[in-house]
Write a protein that holds these residues in place. Structure first.
Motif, PDB file in Angstrom:
ATOM      1  N   VAL A 199       0.854  -1.185   0.000  1.00 19.20           N
ATOM      2  CA  VAL A 199       0.000   0.000   0.000  1.00 19.20           C
ATOM      3  C   VAL A 199       0.893   1.238   0.000  1.00 19.20           C
ATOM      4  O   VAL A 199       1.905   1.286   0.693  1.00 19.20           O
ATOM      5  N   ASN A 200       0.498   2.202  -0.803  1.00 17.95           N
ATOM      6  CA  ASN A 200       1.204   3.480  -0.810  1.00 17.95           C
ATOM      7  C   ASN A 200       0.559   4.434   0.173  1.00 17.95           C
ATOM      8  O   ASN A 200      -0.641   4.677   0.084  1.00 17.95           O
ATOM      9  N   LEU A 201       1.333   4.977   1.074  1.00 25.90           N
ATOM     10  CA  LEU A 201       0.835   6.061   1.924  1.00 25.90           C
ATOM     11  C   LEU A 201       1.540   7.322   1.428  1.00 25.90           C
ATOM     12  O   LEU A 201       2.705   7.523   1.675  1.00 25.90           O
ATOM     13  N   GLY A 202       0.843   8.129   0.692  1.00 19.07           N
ATOM     14  CA  GLY A 202       1.476   9.279   0.065  1.00 19.07           C
ATOM     15  C   GLY A 202       1.787   8.990  -1.377  1.00 19.07           C
ATOM     16  O   GLY A 202       1.439   7.931  -1.871  1.00 19.07           O
ATOM     17  N   PRO A 203       2.432   9.904  -2.104  1.00 19.83           N
ATOM     18  CA  PRO A 203       2.925  11.209  -1.661  1.00 19.83           C
ATOM     19  C   PRO A 203       1.849  12.285  -1.575  1.00 19.83           C
ATOM     20  O   PRO A 203       2.132  13.365  -1.091  1.00 19.83           O
ATOM     21  N   SER A 204       0.657  12.017  -2.061  1.00 19.48           N
ATOM     22  CA  SER A 204      -0.399  13.003  -1.859  1.00 19.48           C
ATOM     23  C   SER A 204      -1.470  12.351  -1.012  1.00 19.48           C
ATOM     24  O   SER A 204      -2.373  11.708  -1.524  1.00 19.48           O
TER      25      SER A 204
ATOM     26  N   PRO B  47     -13.011  21.804  -2.836  1.00 20.50           N
ATOM     27  CA  PRO B  47     -11.585  21.898  -3.148  1.00 20.50           C
ATOM     28  C   PRO B  47     -10.818  20.614  -2.831  1.00 20.50           C
ATOM     29  O   PRO B  47     -11.103  19.929  -1.852  1.00 20.50           O
ATOM     30  N   LEU B  48      -9.862  20.334  -3.685  1.00 21.43           N
ATOM     31  CA  LEU B  48      -8.885  19.282  -3.422  1.00 21.43           C
ATOM     32  C   LEU B  48      -7.569  19.991  -3.168  1.00 21.43           C
ATOM     33  O   LEU B  48      -6.982  20.540  -4.088  1.00 21.43           O
ATOM     34  N   PRO B  49      -7.116  20.067  -1.945  1.00 22.09           N
ATOM     35  CA  PRO B  49      -5.863  20.783  -1.706  1.00 22.09           C
ATOM     36  C   PRO B  49      -4.662  19.919  -2.079  1.00 22.09           C
ATOM     37  O   PRO B  49      -4.379  18.930  -1.417  1.00 22.09           O
ATOM     38  N   PHE B  50      -4.018  20.268  -3.162  1.00 24.08           N
ATOM     39  CA  PHE B  50      -2.771  19.587  -3.514  1.00 24.08           C
ATOM     40  C   PHE B  50      -1.650  20.382  -2.855  1.00 24.08           C
ATOM     41  O   PHE B  50      -0.908  21.103  -3.493  1.00 24.08           O
ATOM     42  N   GLY B  51      -1.591  20.273  -1.548  1.00 25.91           N
ATOM     43  CA  GLY B  51      -0.664  21.106  -0.786  1.00 25.91           C
ATOM     44  C   GLY B  51       0.696  20.457  -0.714  1.00 25.91           C
ATOM     45  O   GLY B  51       0.815  19.323  -0.286  1.00 25.91           O
ATOM     46  N   THR B  52       1.722  21.151  -1.133  1.00 32.78           N
ATOM     47  CA  THR B  52       3.050  20.576  -1.045  1.00 32.78           C
ATOM     48  C   THR B  52       3.946  21.345  -0.084  1.00 32.78           C
ATOM     49  O   THR B  52       4.794  20.762   0.550  1.00 32.78           O
ATOM     50  N   ARG B  82     -11.857  12.070  -6.856  1.00 30.11           N
ATOM     51  CA  ARG B  82     -13.174  11.729  -7.396  1.00 30.11           C
ATOM     52  C   ARG B  82     -14.265  12.594  -6.798  1.00 30.11           C
ATOM     53  O   ARG B  82     -15.323  12.736  -7.368  1.00 30.11           O
ATOM     54  N   GLN B  83     -14.028  13.132  -5.650  1.00 29.11           N
ATOM     55  CA  GLN B  83     -15.079  13.880  -4.967  1.00 29.11           C
ATOM     56  C   GLN B  83     -14.885  15.379  -5.062  1.00 29.11           C
ATOM     57  O   GLN B  83     -15.654  16.119  -4.482  1.00 29.11           O
ATOM     58  N   ALA B  84     -13.839  15.821  -5.731  1.00 29.98           N
ATOM     59  CA  ALA B  84     -13.539  17.249  -5.728  1.00 29.98           C
ATOM     60  C   ALA B  84     -13.634  17.809  -7.131  1.00 29.98           C
ATOM     61  O   ALA B  84     -13.518  17.076  -8.118  1.00 29.98           O
ATOM     62  N   ASP B  85     -13.872  19.109  -7.233  1.00 33.01           N
ATOM     63  CA  ASP B  85     -13.907  19.709  -8.558  1.00 33.01           C
ATOM     64  C   ASP B  85     -13.025  20.943  -8.678  1.00 33.01           C
ATOM     65  O   ASP B  85     -12.910  21.512  -9.740  1.00 33.01           O
ATOM     66  N   MET B  86     -12.432  21.393  -7.599  1.00 32.91           N
ATOM     67  CA  MET B  86     -11.508  22.522  -7.703  1.00 32.91           C
ATOM     68  C   MET B  86     -10.178  22.109  -7.071  1.00 32.91           C
ATOM     69  O   MET B  86     -10.085  21.917  -5.863  1.00 32.91           O
ATOM     70  N   MET B  87      -9.173  21.960  -7.902  1.00 31.33           N
ATOM     71  CA  MET B  87      -7.869  21.579  -7.368  1.00 31.33           C
ATOM     72  C   MET B  87      -7.088  22.835  -7.035  1.00 31.33           C
ATOM     73  O   MET B  87      -6.931  23.724  -7.879  1.00 31.33           O
ATOM     74  N   ILE B  88      -6.658  22.947  -5.782  1.00 27.11           N
ATOM     75  CA  ILE B  88      -5.848  24.092  -5.391  1.00 27.11           C
ATOM     76  C   ILE B  88      -4.414  23.600  -5.247  1.00 27.11           C
ATOM     77  O   ILE B  88      -4.098  22.855  -4.316  1.00 27.11           O
ATOM     78  N   VAL B  89      -3.567  23.959  -6.183  1.00 26.87           N
ATOM     79  CA  VAL B  89      -2.172  23.535  -6.112  1.00 26.87           C
ATOM     80  C   VAL B  89      -1.438  24.564  -5.257  1.00 26.87           C
ATOM     81  O   VAL B  89      -1.174  25.681  -5.670  1.00 26.87           O
ATOM     82  N   ALA B  90      -1.172  24.177  -4.022  1.00 27.86           N
ATOM     83  CA  ALA B  90      -0.585  25.109  -3.059  1.00 27.86           C
ATOM     84  C   ALA B  90       0.843  24.685  -2.786  1.00 27.86           C
ATOM     85  O   ALA B  90       1.082  23.764  -2.028  1.00 27.86           O
ATOM     86  N   GLY B  91       1.787  25.345  -3.428  1.00 28.62           N
ATOM     87  CA  GLY B  91       3.181  25.060  -3.123  1.00 28.62           C
ATOM     88  C   GLY B  91       3.975  24.662  -4.350  1.00 28.62           C
ATOM     89  O   GLY B  91       3.449  24.496  -5.449  1.00 28.62           O
ATOM     90  N   THR B  92       5.282  24.486  -4.119  1.00 24.37           N
ATOM     91  CA  THR B  92       6.194  24.143  -5.199  1.00 24.37           C
ATOM     92  C   THR B  92       5.912  22.741  -5.706  1.00 24.37           C
ATOM     93  O   THR B  92       5.739  21.821  -4.917  1.00 24.37           O
ATOM     94  N   VAL B  93       5.885  22.586  -7.002  1.00 27.83           N
ATOM     95  CA  VAL B  93       5.760  21.257  -7.593  1.00 27.83           C
ATOM     96  C   VAL B  93       7.110  20.912  -8.223  1.00 27.83           C
ATOM     97  O   VAL B  93       7.626  21.650  -9.045  1.00 27.83           O
ATOM     98  N   THR B  94       7.684  19.809  -7.778  1.00 29.85           N
ATOM     99  CA  THR B  94       8.989  19.408  -8.297  1.00 29.85           C
ATOM    100  C   THR B  94       8.799  18.412  -9.435  1.00 29.85           C
ATOM    101  O   THR B  94       7.699  17.924  -9.671  1.00 29.85           O
TER     102      THR B  94
END
Lengths: 580, 237
Positions: A199-204, B47-52, B82-94
């Motif tokens: 199972v993957n825990l993360g990275p999101s 919102p789907l917080p894609f917080g990095t 699947r349950q979200a419709d607004m993705m908030i990309v918060a932070g650096t994406v590597t």
């Protein structure tokens, strides 16, 4: 400015023993008073032998490995470059918990085929540090159990921190590069396939508080094997700092541990100041202490608040954030930004605090105390919280030392080491405060140590506010800090200083230096290598949660998945400083 | 009834529904179905917080008690795409994170919107380095750019409100169809007196990097192959 030149020969207690045992193989260097003691190996083959001696000999007893710094000395000026023309250099930063002493062990490595035996068998904490050095600098560690890339992805070519690597060279990362861990690739035996799953825990993942990845092998809900992976937020802080002046690095430091940004900046500024031999005014020191403690409270609030969300207690998160918002207001009044403050300067602070700083700070006390009491009342005697946190994620004192724990997590395991007490800086030695230590080593101990630390922080702030000195907040050495505007506009010298600081930066004499402060998560150390120009030649951060996350896979093994989540939150891994 | 009429006319001025009285004296509404749907969409953004990184901490401030994003109908934070419709990309994406971002975006159901929070997500910020994506529009189409490092909570909320306005007026859907899409930019409004170049500083196809295949056009990115975008990750500094 010439602190590095005036270096009295250190009177180290272990010097005679070392000399008797190794003779000219290990040379004790003369270091400036504020730097840590240094031993340079003149004979590379004695590396393991000397390292073992330093760990085991009662006169040395360096049982805690803090950091491993790899340096590429390509095109470095003569004072830095070793006489034998070696290109690479390793600094092993050690600490003795018994003798409260730091030490740096230097070994030089040749340009062709830089390799050295691994130290994993002596200090298990070095495991990930060595992987990082391999990943970013290309130094090979013989006998390392798992020498592969750590911070960059598998599609990466080359070693990014080498001086001949262009800072902007990127490489494509595909999903295939990403998903391969040894654990996931393990072939399942026929009888095993129905028993365990990966199972993957993360990275999101909501419970990872950032971008961490843990691959778990589960038998039911029990973790039989785990492998942590980091680097998802590796944004090249160390490479970036090499192309910026010492002052320009300060905004980058704020983004290391973004839960307590100011501590990073103050720690960095102090490292450069100590290296330069610049003394900052007492008012700047006092303000640094006060704001560091407020930041510590913010850090612990996020840690406790978000971890309790993972355990199902959402209310505490709102409480914790109320206190944070109140502190944000004060920070904003001081420097204009809520989170990324850039308030520190080499030689002081960017500006003085607002005139009503004292009343404002005191007005926060009741808010913070109320929230603390509320959280305390809801959690500390709560049966569910006890069931989730007591006895889970246990780290013994021996393991904490072996794995390189410092800070609240180390203190929760009985390792009574706090940089503020043991190596006091910025006047912490004049303040009366306690260092809470627990011996359980479980998640509850980590939670409770943090709660108590916040109360101690309030104590420190209260005392420091009472004796907040008046005066300037910057040094008057205008070679390191911008002169006041009246001087720039009216005097020739002022204009020249201004020009030189802006265009060339503060010039630091060639040499290396280690300095540390107590960050939110433990010892936050900076190793600075200067080459005489206005930019750092190499800057290495000792991120306190790096060893914590490295040990995470060992802590959770054998436990339940739900406990793993609680443990991850209580270790308080901040991806910004973990990956840099 | 007049309240509903007023509200709806504010929501969608060009196609405002009318309130009419039936024969039996019962009031009823006439409107276009898509206006109603847009109105519903805009006020129930999940919102789907894609917080990095650091921005995620500020995002927490936005949803917590002091700023309270729920006042604008966007508080149901969901970590499942699947349950979200607004993705908030918060932070650096590597670079290491990029495939994950794209995968999560692909997993979200239509209609979906992307808010790029902070300069790191918008342009890479001051990390012009070997492991940092120089703006998430390399990977996913962006509807709202919110500048700041990190943006203040007010700025992020303004970005979300602007997005709601656009959803309500149907502009987004129209522009996507006509490929005349211009993303919303918050926090970098030109101030009177500033030189003209300041307006182009944050534009996705800013001068100097125009040779790079930056995804300015959302419609293109929507249709374009996801893998293609990732291939262009050369030296940009």
């Amino acid at each position: 400015m010439s602190a590095l030149a005036s270096a009295p020969s250190s009177s180290l207690t272990y010097a005679p023993v070392l000399d008797k045992r190794f003779g000219p193989k290990a040379r004790i260097e003369a270091r400036p008073a504020k730097d840590i003691a240094t031993i340079t190996l003149t004979d590379r083959s004695a590396y393991i032998e000397v390292a073992r001696f330093l760990r085991d000999d009662p006169a040395c007893a360096f049982d805690l490995l803090l950091d491993l710094v790899s340096i590429d000395l390509l095109n470095a000026p003569a004072p830095l470059r070793p006489r034998d023309g070696s290109r690479f250099q390793l600094h092993v930063i050690l600490y003795s918990t018994r003798r409260n002493d730091h030490l740096r062990l230097i070994v030089n490595l040749p340009e062709q085929n830089p390799r050295v035996p691994t130290l994993v068998n002596l200090w298990p904490a070095v495991n990930w540090f060595e992987r990082e050095a391999w990943d970013l600098m290309g130094i090979e560690f013989e006998g390392h159990p798992n020498l592969k890339r750590l911070l960059t992805h598998n599609g990466f070519v080359g070693h990014a921190l080498r001086k001949d690597y262009a800072a902007g060279q990127r490489w494509l990362c595909t999903e295939e590069d990403l998903l391969q861990t040894d654990l996931a690739a393990q072939t399942e035996t026929p009888e095993d396939i129905f028993e365990t799953m990966t199972v993957n825990l993360g990275p999101s993942h909501p419970a990872t508080h950032g971008t961490l990845r843990i691959v778990l092998r589960l038998d039911g809900e029990t973790i039989v094997a785990a492998e942590g992976e980091c680097g998802y937020l590796h944004r090249c802080f160390e490479k970036m700092s090499e192309s910026h002046t010492y002052s320009q690095v300060i905004p980058y430091t704020d983004r290391l541990n973004y839960c307590s940004p100011m501590i990073n900046g103050f720690g960095y500024a102090r490292a450069v100041e100590d290296m330069l031999g610049v003394e900052i005014p007492p008012r700047a020191k006092a303000i640094r202490v006060i704001l560091s403690e407020f930041n510590r409270i913010m850090d612990h609030m996020v840690c406790i608040g978000t971890n309790l969300v993972d355990l199902g207690a959402l209310t505490n998160f709102w409480y914790a954030y109320q206190a944070r918002e109140a502190i944000y207001g004060l920070l904003e009044a001081c420097c204009g930004a809520r989170l990324t403050s850039s308030y520190a300067r080499v030689g002081g602070l960017s500006a003085d605090v607002p005139p009503n700083f004292d009343e404002w700070s005191r007005s926060l006390f009741p808010i913070i105390k109320t929230q603390l009491d509320d959280i305390d009342g809801l959690v500390s005697k709560n049966r569910i919280a006890h069931k989730r946190m007591r006895g889970t994620g246990i780290v013994s004192r021996e393991n904490a030392i072996a794995w390189g724990f410092t800070g609240p997590c180390g203190r929760a395991s009985g390792l009574a080491y706090d940089v503020r007490k043991d190596k006091p800086y910025e006047g912490y030695d004049e303040l009366d405060f306690d260092v809470p230590v627990m011996t359980d080593g479980d998640n509850f101990a980590r939670y409770y140590v943090r709660m108590e630390e916040m109360r101690q922080s309030l104590r420190i702030i209260d005392q420091q506010l009472r004796k907040l000195p008046k005066g300037p907040v910057t040094t008057d050495d205008y070679r390191v800090i911008l002169p006041p505007k009246e001087m720039v506009y009216n005097e020739m010298e002022g204009l020249i200083y201004h020009f030189k600081v802006v265009f060339e930066g503060t010039k630091v004499a060639p040499g290396y230096f280690y300095s540390s402060v107590e960050g939110g998560n433990g010892e936050l150390g900076y190793t600075i290598v200067a080459d005489g120009s206005g930019n750092p030649y190499r800057l290495k951060v000792r991120p306190p949660c790096f060893p914590l996350f490295a040990a995470y896979e060992k802590i959770i093994k054998g436990g339940m998945v739900s406990d793993a989540v609680a443990t991850l939150g209580m270790l308080n891994i901040i991806a910004g400083e973990l990956d840099r | 009834m007049s309240f509903i009429k007023n509200t709806l006319s504010w929501i969608a001025p060009p196609t405002a529904p009318g309130v009419q009285s039936g024969a039996g004296g019962a009031d009823f509404l006439t409107t276009k179905l898509d206006v109603l749907v847009q109105w519903a969409h805009s006020n129930s953004l999940w919102p789907l917080p894609f917080g990095t990184a650091c921005c995620a901490i500020e995002f927490m401030s936005v949803v917590s008690s002091h700023y309270d994003l729920s006042r604008f109908g966007a508080e149901v934070v969901r970590f499942s795409p699947r349950q979200a419709d607004m993705m908030i990309v918060a932070g650096t994406v590597t670079d290491k994170q990029a495939p994950i971002l794209r995968k999560i975006y692909d997993q979200m159901a239509e209609p979906k919107w992307v808010v790029s929070m902070g300069v790191c997500a918008c342009t890479g910020g001051f990390y012009r380095a070997y492991h940092v994506v120089q703006g998430i529009d390399e990977i996913v189409p962006v509807d709202v750019y919110v500048a700041g490092c990190p943006p203040t909570p007010e700025n992020l909320m303004r970005g979300i409100i602007e997005l709601q306005r656009r959803i309500q007026t149907g502009d987004l859907a129209r522009h996507r169809q006509n490929k005349t899409y211009v993303p919303i930019r918050v926090g970098e409004q030109p101030v009177i007196g500033l030189p003209a170049y300041s307006q182009s500083v944050m534009a996705p196809n800013r001068p100097g990097v125009s040779e790079m295949p930056v995804m300015a056009d959302s419609a293109e990115a929507d249709m374009g192959a996801k893998a293609d975008v990732l291939k262009h990750q050369g030296d940009r500094s």
